[in-house]
Design a protein around this motif. Structure first.
Motif, PDB file in Angstrom:
ATOM      1  N   ASP A 150       1.112 -16.433   1.300  1.00 15.89           N
ATOM      2  CA  ASP A 150       1.654 -17.678   0.761  1.00 15.89           C
ATOM      3  C   ASP A 150       0.712 -18.304  -0.259  1.00 15.89           C
ATOM      4  OD1 ASP A 150      -0.407 -18.442   2.399  1.00 15.89           O
ATOM      5  OD2 ASP A 150       0.769 -19.831   3.614  1.00 15.89           O
ATOM      6  N   ALA A 151      -0.399 -17.624  -0.572  1.00 16.55           N
ATOM      7  CA  ALA A 151      -1.393 -18.065  -1.567  1.00 16.55           C
ATOM      8  C   ALA A 151      -2.123 -19.336  -1.166  1.00 16.55           C
ATOM      9  CB  ALA A 151      -0.746 -18.237  -2.937  1.00 16.55           C
ATOM     10  N   ARG A 152      -2.016 -19.746   0.088  1.00 16.25           N
ATOM     11  CA  ARG A 152      -2.667 -20.987   0.520  1.00 16.25           C
ATOM     12  C   ARG A 152      -4.095 -20.761   1.029  1.00 16.25           C
ATOM     13  NH1 ARG A 152       0.668 -25.233   0.459  1.00 16.25           N
ATOM     14  NH2 ARG A 152       2.904 -24.828   0.296  1.00 16.25           N
ATOM     15  N   ASN A 159      -7.242 -22.065  -1.844  1.00 16.79           N
ATOM     16  CA  ASN A 159      -5.802 -22.291  -1.880  1.00 16.79           C
ATOM     17  C   ASN A 159      -5.388 -22.320  -3.348  1.00 16.79           C
ATOM     18  OD1 ASN A 159      -3.181 -23.243  -1.774  1.00 16.79           O
ATOM     19  ND2 ASN A 159      -3.627 -24.911  -0.361  1.00 16.79           N
ATOM     20  N   THR A 161      -2.382 -22.994  -4.488  1.00 22.59           N
ATOM     21  CA  THR A 161      -1.167 -23.779  -4.704  1.00 22.59           C
ATOM     22  C   THR A 161      -1.437 -25.270  -4.833  1.00 22.59           C
ATOM     23  OG1 THR A 161      -0.722 -24.138  -2.337  1.00 22.59           O
ATOM     24  CG2 THR A 161       0.069 -22.080  -3.306  1.00 22.59           C
ATOM     25  N   ASP A 162      -2.693 -25.707  -4.662  1.00 20.92           N
ATOM     26  CA  ASP A 162      -2.949 -27.145  -4.577  1.00 20.92           C
ATOM     27  C   ASP A 162      -3.454 -27.781  -5.868  1.00 20.92           C
ATOM     28  OD1 ASP A 162      -5.488 -26.130  -4.732  1.00 20.92           O
ATOM     29  OD2 ASP A 162      -6.140 -26.826  -2.748  1.00 20.92           O
ATOM     30  N   LEU A 296       2.043 -21.004  -9.348  1.00 23.42           N
ATOM     31  CA  LEU A 296       1.982 -21.407  -7.943  1.00 23.42           C
ATOM     32  C   LEU A 296       1.600 -22.869  -7.784  1.00 23.42           C
ATOM     33  CD1 LEU A 296       0.171 -18.291  -6.404  1.00 23.42           C
ATOM     34  CD2 LEU A 296       2.584 -18.910  -6.144  1.00 23.42           C
ATOM     35  N   SER A 297       0.731 -23.360  -8.669  1.00 26.50           N
ATOM     36  CA  SER A 297       0.303 -24.753  -8.587  1.00 26.50           C
ATOM     37  C   SER A 297       1.018 -25.638  -9.602  1.00 26.50           C
ATOM     38  CB  SER A 297      -1.220 -24.847  -8.820  1.00 26.50           C
ATOM     39  OG  SER A 297      -1.564 -24.319 -10.077  1.00 26.50           O
ATOM     40  N   GLY A 299       4.632 -25.656  -9.767  1.00 23.41           N
ATOM     41  CA  GLY A 299       5.985 -25.298  -9.382  1.00 23.41           C
ATOM     42  C   GLY A 299       7.058 -26.023 -10.145  1.00 23.41           C
TER      43      GLY A 299
END
Length: 304
Positions: A150-152, A159, A161-162, A296-297, A299
């Motif tokens: 989940d790439a976290r 992470n 995605t953040d 991913l970050s 979205g």
């Protein structure tokens, strides 16, 4: 480990291999010559478990020839391919050459697929369904082992995605990270900070920067010691992407948080490495993968 790199072990393995083949030949020859006197019931006279007997029938010819063919094949294989110590084999085959040939063939097959992405901007690829599908597969094969499917990420693995980036989160910076890799080094600072109490005080000051629970008295005492950290993290503690120094004010902790964790970091330091992928992926693949990671970050931007 030097004992395992000497010439002894290749010679040892080669000798065992040849001895094993010769032993099979000798055993086959002895079995063909040995004659057993059979009783009237055509058994060898051996009895096991009261009523289990062995017939005195020879091996079928085809079975014997299978043994012979196996021995001949093994000798031919050892002449053609590496298997006898340092002998490279007459065909010159190596795993490395086969791997490189297969990778070259795969690149030739994939070139037309990646051709349409060569001129696309990363932001456009992040919105392209086909590019995203390819990027996801590349991520699963090469990145998910550390960053998670989940790439976290997890403890010690960022992470993705953040929106918090140690070395920058632009498509170009992400591409550079994937291509060349990164090495993050937090040197031990205990000797420079002072006593164990000084280290604890500094830990509480670092906790205060992100609003985490801390001892305000200790934090006030540790503020002056933060000057040692400011060289990388900045006086405001917001980090420095040029150095890969994390932002200490955003409550995102790569290796965990709390007095004990921060104190251990100050005392022992930490080294993190992101391996370079340039030898594993083509430039076109890295371009698609970096666009996927950037998306991913971002979205909402990728969806528009």
């Amino acid at each position: 480990m030097s004992d395992f790199k000497s010439n002894f072990w290749p010679l040892f393995v080669a000798a065992l291999t040849l001895i094993g083949i010769i032993a099979c030949m000798v055993l086959l020859w002895m079995a063909g010559r040995k004659k057993v006197s059979a009783g009237s019931d055509n058994t060898t006279g051996h009895v096991w478990d009261t009523d289990l007997v062995e017939m005195n029938n020879p091996l079928p010819r085809w079975w014997v020839w299978l043994f012979v063919i196996t021995v001949v094949f093994s000798l031919g294989y050892l002449v053609a391919y590496p298997g006898l110590g340092n002998f490279a084999g007459q065909l010159g085959w190596t795993q490395k050459n086969q791997y490189e040939a297969e990778m070259a063939q795969a690149r030739t097959v994939l070139e037309p697929l990646y051709a349409r992405f060569a001129t696309m901007k990363p932001e456009d690829m992040a919105r392209d369904p086909q590019a995203q599908a390819i990027g996801e597969r590349l991520f699963m094969n090469h990145c998910a082992q550390c960053h998670g499917s989940d790439a976290r990420g997890s403890k010690g693995f960022p992470n993705l995605t953040d929106g918090d980036w140690l070395h920058g989160g632009s498509p170009e910076q992400i591409r550079e990270t994937i291509t060349k890799g990164r090495v993050g080094n937090m040197p031990p600072q205990a000797a420079a900070v002072g006593s164990p109490e000084d280290v604890r005080n500094l830990s509480h000051y670092v906790l205060s920067l992100s609003g985490n629970p801390h001892d305000s008295l200790r934090a006030s005492l540790g503020k002056s010691k933060f000057a040692l950290c400011a060289a990388c993290h900045g006086m405001d503690g917001k980090g420095n992407q040029a150095l890969g120094a994390p932002d200490l004010t955003d409550d995102i902790w790569l290796h965990g948080w709390g007095e004990a964790v921060i104190t251990a970091m100050i005392n022992e330091g930490k080294v993190n490495q992101m391996p370079a992928q340039a030898e594993k992926l083509t430039a076109e693949q890295i371009g698609v993968l970096s666009a996927y990671v950037w998306g991913l970050s971002h979205g909402s931007a990728a969806a528009r």
